[in-house]
Design an enzyme around this catalytic site. Structure first.
Site, mmCIF file in Angstrom:
data_model
loop_
_atom_site.group_PDB
_atom_site.id
_atom_site.type_symbol
_atom_site.label_atom_id
_atom_site.label_comp_id
_atom_site.label_asym_id
_atom_site.label_seq_id
_atom_site.Cartn_x
_atom_site.Cartn_y
_atom_site.Cartn_z
ATOM 1 C CB SER A 133 -1.018 0.018 1.285
ATOM 2 O OG SER A 133 -0.026 0.160 2.249
ATOM 3 C CE LYS A 134 -2.273 4.167 -4.039
ATOM 4 N NZ LYS A 134 -3.555 4.694 -4.593
#
Length: 494
Positions: A246-247
């Site tokens: 995930s970012k």
RNA sequence: GUCCCCAUCGUCUAGUCAGGUCCAGGACACCGGCCUUUCACGCCGGCAACACCGGUUCAAAUCCGGUUGGGGACGCCA
């Protein structure tokens, strides 16, 4: 035979990351393979988190990768009326209902269920409200959401997944999910289906994290009386600790722009990405665009998730070693005139570009990058490791300086003497420069390597590189002489 | 807690659907050697895996069941 229509629907809440890029790639490949269309749809219904900058980042990321789309970008918020109309239709048909449970109540229930290790789903409190009760609450101005009414059926709810096979679950396991917020705005599950129906999407290729969404959306297709598209849930890309990439938790290292900014060749990166969850069934790993489109099939997508084996803060392997290896492969095997524009961009950005490289010195330029690319890993290396070919203000690395220069103080005499002989040469080419170097080494009774490696160090600044005598004519006599004559500057003044 | 999915070298994977040709193949990484003026070039070689337990079968990485492990989902996010 109807046209295949695929879509890539990112939500603009951050940059494009490698998981999204791979999803886009798979959709693109399948569209190309089937002669279909790829639609780009920006799912911006979460106005709280959607940003203009993020949209730009996604578009740039796709453009860099070379993932083209045939329609769009469409913006989901432009179709809010469609979404709301669909919700109202479901409400009228008794396929959905108003729910007056407050967010706080729901949160409290969920919290309680969690600590009691009970089931988390909605308890259907409002499902059986009479029309009078609903009217009463509405009249009282109570806020409400619209929930989809999951049919009370025996048996299993399911669909056939192209990569996973038959996926089923019990109707009772599915919650009455919300399709319209209390502020009247539609939610993902609904918007997504309404848009896919309107856009006549035939195949949905998305991550396995959507599997439970699909189960619920199958119900929506049925309720909206639309044919079900083909679903293909691709494996997730996990980090080295096996959690979803995930970012938020991984930052730049999973961003597509990170790879652009670190000198990756776009197609090489696609080639790496496609292998993260798909294989052709044989030993081939390097594919041209055409080959990959030809070879790609949904059936050969893996079922199990793949680990993106990135490393951090390693000067050599700053990301997945395989990604770097594939990039290296393309760097040294691709047609030189395809590579040239990429190198040009790097040189321009570093202020090392000279217009003559595209004009009178184009042959020199192509020959030079062809010569030095063998040992490079990314496009960035042309301006760092290869700086000495394009500028005089390059750094001489310490390791070769110690090993090849400072160990031999007499080089302060030898190299200028060699320079004098080079100055006399009728032709300054590989054969002549080598002959002269070896002659001189013999006269001095030293190993040729002493002179050669010292030259390598002061001429290129590097410990390693192509054959020194290939390098010399490329750097050019004047610059070579200047560099080797100036060797004394590396020794402390005595 | 519930549901869903998955399980082959460190990593990406081939082989699983049609059981024997697999004491498991390739790539990357790693280690060693060769080449050489150098090297994170090239070439050659090596290390290294069927999660576990049962069952079916003459025969199982492959089929079945269970166990364990991992992941995902369970939002008025997408």
């Amino acid at each position: 035979m109807t046209e295949t229509r695929l879509r890539f629907p990112p939500s603009p809440t951050g940059y494009l990351h490698i998981g999204g890029a791979r999803t886009a790639l798979y959709n693109w490949l399948y569209a190309k393979k089937t002669g279909g269309k790829l639609i780009l749809r920006i799912e911006d219904t979460d106005t709280e988190r959607s940003t203009e900058e993020s949209i730009r980042g996604i578009l740039e990321g796709l453009e860099w990768l070379g993932i083209t789309y045939d329609e769009g970008p469409y913006f989901q918020t432009d179709f809010t009326a469609d979404h709301v109309a669909a919700a109202e239709r479901l409400l009228e048909q008794g396929l959905a209902y108003r729910c007056f449970c407050s967010k706080d109540e729901l949160d409290a229930k969920r919290e309680a269920a969690l600590t009691a290790k009970q089931n988390l789903g909605y308890d259907r409190t409002c499902r059986h409200l009479t029309p009078e009760q609903v009217a009463g609450k509405m009249a009282a101005g109570l806020p409400s959401v619209v929930r989809f009414k999951v049919p009370d059926r025996q048996g299993m709810l399911g669909y056939d997944d192209k990569v996973l096979g038959r996926i089923e679950c019990d109707y009772r396991e599915v919650d009455d999910f919300v399709i319209l917020r209390s502020n009247g705005k539609p939610l993902y599950l609904l918007c997504n289906v309404v848009d896919d129906i309107r856009d006549r999407i035939t195949h949905i290729i998305r991550g396995q994290d959507h599997m439970t969404n699909t189960t619920r959306q199958v119900l929506l297709y049925e309720a909206l009386q639309a044919p079900l598209p083909v679903f293909a849930h691709i494996p997730l890309t996990l980090d080295t600790k096996k959690s979803k990439i995930s970012k938020r938790s991984h930052g730049e290292i999973v961003a597509v722009h990170f790879y652009r900014d670190h000198g990756f060749i776009p197609w090489a990166f696609n080639n790496f990405l496609v292998l993260l969850g798909w294989s052709p069934g044989n030993d081939q790993e390097i594919f041209s665009k055409e080959e990959l489109i030809e070879a790609f099939t949904l059936e050969r997508i893996n079922r199990s998730s793949a680990i993106f084996n990135f490393r951090r803060d390693d000067p050599k392997f700053f990301t997945d070693p395989k990604a770097i290896a594939i990039n290296e492969h393309y760097l040294r095997t691709m047609a030189i005139d395809e590579l040239a524009p990429m190198v040009q961009k790097e040189l321009e950005a570093a202020g090392l570009w000279d217009d003559s490289y595209a004009g009178g010195r184009r042959d020199w330029f192509l020959h030079t990058i062809d010569l030095i690319r063998d040992r490079f890993h990314t496009l960035k290396d042309f301006t760092s490791l290869g700086r000495a070919y394009f500028a005089d203000d390059f750094t001489v690395e310490d390791k070769p300086l110690q090993k090849n220069v400072l160990k031999f103080p007499e080089l302060t005499n030898w190299l200028p003497a060699l320079a004098d002989r080079y100055a006399q040469l009728a032709v300054f080419d590989a054969i002549e420069t080598e002959r002269v170097s070896r002659e001189m080494a013999e006269e001095l009774d030293i190993k040729p390597g002493v002179l050669i490696n010292a030259m390598r160090t002061v001429v290129t600044g590097q410990l390693a590189g192509p054959s020194m005598f290939e390098i010399l004519p490329v750097i050019g006599r004047d610059r070579v002489l200047a560099r080797i004559r100036d060797i004394a500057r590396f020794f402390p003044a005595s």
